[in-house]
Write a protein that holds these residues in place. Structure first.
Motif, PDB file in Angstrom:
ATOM      1  N   GLY A  27       2.657 107.629  13.660  1.00 26.39           N
ATOM      2  CA  GLY A  27       3.664 106.897  12.909  1.00 26.39           C
ATOM      3  C   GLY A  27       4.868 107.730  12.530  1.00 26.39           C
ATOM      4  N   GLU A  28       4.830 109.007  12.885  1.00 24.08           N
ATOM      5  CA  GLU A  28       5.919 109.946  12.598  1.00 24.08           C
ATOM      6  C   GLU A  28       6.313 109.930  11.126  1.00 24.08           C
ATOM      7  N   MET A  29       5.298 109.978  10.241  1.00 23.76           N
ATOM      8  CA  MET A  29       5.522 110.059   8.795  1.00 23.76           C
ATOM      9  C   MET A  29       4.919 111.368   8.299  1.00 23.76           C
ATOM     10  N   PRO A  30       5.720 112.430   8.264  1.00 26.84           N
ATOM     11  CA  PRO A  30       5.171 113.713   7.821  1.00 26.84           C
ATOM     12  C   PRO A  30       4.700 113.622   6.363  1.00 26.84           C
ATOM     13  N   PRO A  31       3.599 114.319   6.051  1.00 28.13           N
ATOM     14  CA  PRO A  31       3.049 114.243   4.696  1.00 28.13           C
ATOM     15  C   PRO A  31       3.800 115.143   3.721  1.00 28.13           C
ATOM     16  N   CYS A  32       3.764 114.737   2.461  1.00 34.00           N
ATOM     17  CA  CYS A  32       4.306 115.592   1.417  1.00 34.00           C
ATOM     18  C   CYS A  32       3.187 116.515   0.925  1.00 34.00           C
ATOM     19  N   LYS A  33       3.520 117.364  -0.025  1.00 31.88           N
ATOM     20  CA  LYS A  33       2.554 118.314  -0.557  1.00 31.88           C
ATOM     21  C   LYS A  33       1.328 117.609  -1.152  1.00 31.88           C
ATOM     22  N   LEU A  34       1.546 116.549  -1.932  1.00 31.99           N
ATOM     23  CA  LEU A  34       0.429 115.839  -2.554  1.00 31.99           C
ATOM     24  C   LEU A  34      -0.410 115.102  -1.509  1.00 31.99           C
ATOM     25  N   CYS A  35       0.224 114.639  -0.447  1.00 30.49           N
ATOM     26  CA  CYS A  35      -0.526 114.007   0.648  1.00 30.49           C
ATOM     27  C   CYS A  35      -1.484 115.014   1.275  1.00 30.49           C
ATOM     28  N   ILE A  36      -1.000 116.226   1.485  1.00 31.10           N
ATOM     29  CA  ILE A  36      -1.836 117.281   2.056  1.00 31.10           C
ATOM     30  C   ILE A  36      -2.992 117.589   1.110  1.00 31.10           C
ATOM     31  N   TRP A  37      -2.698 117.681  -0.186  1.00 26.28           N
ATOM     32  CA  TRP A  37      -3.753 117.988  -1.167  1.00 26.28           C
ATOM     33  C   TRP A  37      -4.864 116.942  -1.130  1.00 26.28           C
ATOM     34  N   GLN A  38      -4.520 115.684  -0.859  1.00 32.51           N
ATOM     35  CA  GLN A  38      -5.523 114.620  -0.812  1.00 32.51           C
ATOM     36  C   GLN A  38      -6.449 114.759   0.396  1.00 32.51           C
ATOM     37  N   ARG A  39      -6.026 115.476   1.402  1.00 27.99           N
ATOM     38  CA  ARG A  39      -6.825 115.615   2.617  1.00 27.99           C
ATOM     39  C   ARG A  39      -7.975 116.607   2.460  1.00 27.99           C
ATOM     40  N   TYR A  40      -7.774 117.667   1.692  1.00 28.98           N
ATOM     41  CA  TYR A  40      -8.783 118.716   1.564  1.00 28.98           C
ATOM     42  C   TYR A  40     -10.131 118.196   1.057  1.00 28.98           C
ATOM     43  N   PRO A  41     -10.169 117.398  -0.013  1.00 34.31           N
ATOM     44  CA  PRO A  41     -11.473 116.900  -0.458  1.00 34.31           C
ATOM     45  C   PRO A  41     -12.156 115.993   0.570  1.00 34.31           C
ATOM     46  N   HIS A  42     -11.384 115.261   1.354  1.00 33.24           N
ATOM     47  CA  HIS A  42     -11.998 114.449   2.412  1.00 33.24           C
ATOM     48  C   HIS A  42     -12.653 115.359   3.448  1.00 33.24           C
ATOM     49  N   GLY A  43     -11.978 116.437   3.799  1.00 33.83           N
ATOM     50  CA  GLY A  43     -12.577 117.408   4.725  1.00 33.83           C
ATOM     51  C   GLY A  43     -13.862 117.990   4.153  1.00 33.83           C
ATOM     52  N   ALA A  44     -13.831 118.312   2.860  1.00 34.49           N
ATOM     53  CA  ALA A  44     -15.037 118.832   2.210  1.00 34.49           C
ATOM     54  C   ALA A  44     -16.150 117.790   2.219  1.00 34.49           C
ATOM     55  N   ALA A  45     -15.808 116.530   1.960  1.00 33.94           N
ATOM     56  CA  ALA A  45     -16.811 115.460   1.952  1.00 33.94           C
ATOM     57  C   ALA A  45     -17.442 115.286   3.329  1.00 33.94           C
ATOM     58  N   ILE A  46     -16.664 115.459   4.367  1.00 31.89           N
ATOM     59  CA  ILE A  46     -17.207 115.348   5.730  1.00 31.89           C
ATOM     60  C   ILE A  46     -18.218 116.465   5.982  1.00 31.89           C
ATOM     61  N   VAL A  47     -17.859 117.681   5.616  1.00 30.79           N
ATOM     62  CA  VAL A  47     -18.767 118.818   5.789  1.00 30.79           C
ATOM     63  C   VAL A  47     -20.032 118.607   4.961  1.00 30.79           C
ATOM     64  N   ILE A  48     -19.863 118.179   3.714  1.00 31.16           N
ATOM     65  CA  ILE A  48     -21.011 117.917   2.841  1.00 31.16           C
ATOM     66  C   ILE A  48     -21.888 116.819   3.431  1.00 31.16           C
ATOM     67  N   GLY A  49     -21.267 115.779   3.954  1.00 28.91           N
ATOM     68  CA  GLY A  49     -22.027 114.686   4.551  1.00 28.91           C
ATOM     69  C   GLY A  49     -22.842 115.119   5.749  1.00 28.91           C
ATOM     70  N   VAL A  50     -22.252 115.930   6.611  1.00 26.80           N
ATOM     71  CA  VAL A  50     -22.981 116.425   7.780  1.00 26.80           C
ATOM     72  C   VAL A  50     -24.164 117.284   7.326  1.00 26.80           C
ATOM     73  N   LEU A  51     -23.921 118.153   6.342  1.00 23.28           N
ATOM     74  CA  LEU A  51     -25.015 118.969   5.808  1.00 23.28           C
ATOM     75  C   LEU A  51     -26.111 118.109   5.191  1.00 23.28           C
ATOM     76  N   ALA A  52     -25.707 117.088   4.433  1.00 23.37           N
ATOM     77  CA  ALA A  52     -26.677 116.211   3.771  1.00 23.37           C
ATOM     78  C   ALA A  52     -27.497 115.416   4.772  1.00 23.37           C
ATOM     79  N   LEU A  53     -26.917 115.089   5.905  1.00 22.68           N
ATOM     80  CA  LEU A  53     -27.661 114.373   6.934  1.00 22.68           C
ATOM     81  C   LEU A  53     -28.643 115.299   7.645  1.00 22.68           C
TER      82      LEU A  53
END
Length: 156
Positions: A27-53
């Protein structure tokens, strides 16, 4: 049941993260700083989910819930910045120019990031991407907590 809830919560974070990357690259919509910050916990949740499985440990669903609540909190904060309820980080929002000299103003403009946190590049039903992320992440946190409760009740 807890594995299914963990799988859904993990897939939810992955979908939200893929959606964010889709908006950025397709969509060619570069993220702002706060948008980037919102991504990190999702990445952590994915790693946690894989470990939990792979290794069902009681603490992991709670950590997943914490990650989902973290991104929901950042999304809610970002929503407030977008709506002008409060100021965002100085590095990604516009502020008053007040008594700045022309030279100071030019320096501020030249050092400003390309994407401001208080601009809304896309919305649906009057809610921005940050707002939708906060809502979806709260739902994911509920799934994580339900998985933890199921594990606790069944002593997994």
């Amino acid at each position: 049941m807890s594995r299914f809830l963990i799988l859904i919560a993990t897939a939810g974070s992955a979908a939200l993260l893929l959606g964010a990357f889709g908006f950025q690259y397709l969509g060619e919509m570069p993220p702002c700083k706060l948008c980037i910050w919102q991504r990190y916990p999702h990445g952590a949740a994915i790693v946690i989910g894989v470990l939990a499985l792979m290794v069902p440990m009681m603490i992991l669903p709670y950590l997943g819930a914490l990650a989902a609540l973290a991104t929901a909190g950042i999304g809610a904060y970002h929503t407030g910045v977008e709506r002008g309820w409060w100021e965002g980080p100085n590095s990604c929002t516009s502020g008053p120019i007040g008594t700045l000299s022309g030279e100071d103003l030019m320096q501020r403009i030249m050092s400003a990031p390309l994407v401001r946190c208080d601009d809304v590049p896309w919305e649906l039903f009057s809610l921005s991407m940050a707002s939708w992320n906060a809502i979806a992440s709260l739902f994911l946190a509920v799934l994580w907590i339900a998985a933890a409760n199921h594990m606790r009740k069944n002593r997994i």
